[in-house]
Design an enzyme around this catalytic site. Sequence first.
Site, PDB file in Angstrom:
ATOM      1  N   HIS A  56     -13.339   8.777  26.845  1.00 56.77           N
ATOM      2  CA  HIS A  56     -14.223   7.607  26.793  1.00 56.77           C
ATOM      3  C   HIS A  56     -14.204   6.887  28.133  1.00 56.77           C
ATOM      4  CE1 HIS A  56     -10.321   5.832  25.795  1.00 56.77           C
ATOM      5  NE2 HIS A  56     -10.817   4.641  25.997  1.00 56.77           N
ATOM      6  N   HIS A  58     -13.483   3.759  29.328  1.00 53.80           N
ATOM      7  CA  HIS A  58     -12.646   2.654  29.786  1.00 53.80           C
ATOM      8  C   HIS A  58     -11.921   3.019  31.088  1.00 53.80           C
ATOM      9  CE1 HIS A  58     -12.471   0.578  25.580  1.00 53.80           C
ATOM     10  NE2 HIS A  58     -13.565   0.295  26.247  1.00 53.80           N
ATOM     11  N   ASP A  60      -9.040   2.530  32.367  1.00 58.37           N
ATOM     12  CA  ASP A  60      -7.690   3.102  32.370  1.00 58.37           C
ATOM     13  C   ASP A  60      -7.695   4.576  31.963  1.00 58.37           C
ATOM     14  OD1 ASP A  60      -8.305   2.247  29.716  1.00 58.37           O
ATOM     15  OD2 ASP A  60      -6.183   2.318  29.184  1.00 58.37           O
ATOM     16  N   HIS A  61      -8.884   5.103  31.705  1.00 59.93           N
ATOM     17  CA  HIS A  61      -9.038   6.530  31.404  1.00 59.93           C
ATOM     18  C   HIS A  61      -9.872   7.267  32.451  1.00 59.93           C
ATOM     19  CE1 HIS A  61      -7.431   6.414  27.168  1.00 59.93           C
ATOM     20  NE2 HIS A  61      -7.568   5.136  27.461  1.00 59.93           N
ATOM     21  N   HIS A 112     -13.523   2.951  18.688  1.00 60.42           N
ATOM     22  CA  HIS A 112     -12.948   2.260  19.852  1.00 60.42           C
ATOM     23  C   HIS A 112     -14.052   1.994  20.867  1.00 60.42           C
ATOM     24  CE1 HIS A 112      -9.845   1.133  22.724  1.00 60.42           C
ATOM     25  NE2 HIS A 112     -10.308   2.023  23.590  1.00 60.42           N
ATOM     26  N   ASP A 133      -8.055   7.098  22.628  1.00 60.13           N
ATOM     27  CA  ASP A 133      -7.660   5.826  22.019  1.00 60.13           C
ATOM     28  C   ASP A 133      -8.201   5.691  20.601  1.00 60.13           C
ATOM     29  OD1 ASP A 133      -6.396   5.225  24.375  1.00 60.13           O
ATOM     30  OD2 ASP A 133      -7.691   3.544  24.921  1.00 60.13           O
ATOM     31  N   HIS A 171      -1.580   6.454  24.860  1.00 57.61           N
ATOM     32  CA  HIS A 171      -0.736   5.293  25.124  1.00 57.61           C
ATOM     33  C   HIS A 171       0.608   5.400  24.398  1.00 57.61           C
ATOM     34  CE1 HIS A 171      -3.674   2.646  27.159  1.00 57.61           C
ATOM     35  NE2 HIS A 171      -4.571   3.260  26.392  1.00 57.61           N
TER      36      HIS A 171
END
Length: 259
Positions: A56, A58, A60-61, A112, A133, A171
């Site tokens: 996805h 985001h 942090d990905h 998410h 996530d 995570h």
Amino acid sequence: MIQIHALPAFNDNYIWLLQDLSSQQCAVVDPGDAKPVLGWLAQNPDYRLTDILITHHHNDHVGGVAELQQSTAARVLGPAAETIPARDIALVDNDRLTVLGLEFVVHAVPGHTLGHIAFYHEDATTPLLFSGDTLFAAGCGRLFEGTPQQMHDSLGRLAELPDSTLIYCAHEYTLSNLRFAQAVEPANVDIAERLAEVTRWRSENRISLPSNMALEKRTNPFLRTGETSVKEKADERSDAQNTSQSAVFASLRAWKDKF
């Protein structure tokens, strides 16, 4: 032979690195930061990064994708419904792709984010799921874009995978998730045992992943919305009668957001 390594990033992210020992090629999943991957490649100069898998959008990905693609010319594969940096191949539900000789099936798992996907490799002995996530060890992702019904349906779809499926989520949330799970089901012995085990692991700075689907079905409240004890606790917390499993899920997710 494929080996899977966790490359820590930020405070609690894991970038999953798949290493093909025979071809000396590797792939990564959700590199939010290029540095851990480039560091691994520098320490393993015989290996070539061939693929970057994205679940996805985001940051942090995906934050490290462009730099990695520029440095290695790796192929970038990610969800068609989201904006993914340097994406070469746009993936939709039920697409099939081959990475390091392994065939993966794409599962659309909105909740998410609306375009979130997961990567599943079917294997007779060791099926693999890279769930991003969506499904966490003992938990699930927050609903930033999707609805409780969407996330509940997505989790239900993943729960249909074989019990032996190894779950590589993005995570290190397991300890806090298990504390919540115990609040939901204080009499669940499996949760108590898992909480004690993960508490010990984390005190030794050991990773708590991967999980597996059988363990999740016993200890993850978001996969247990059909259990009477879970419904009763959700009803108590929401001060209402939740008339469907998706309503139970919504109550649990709202509670977890404040836990």
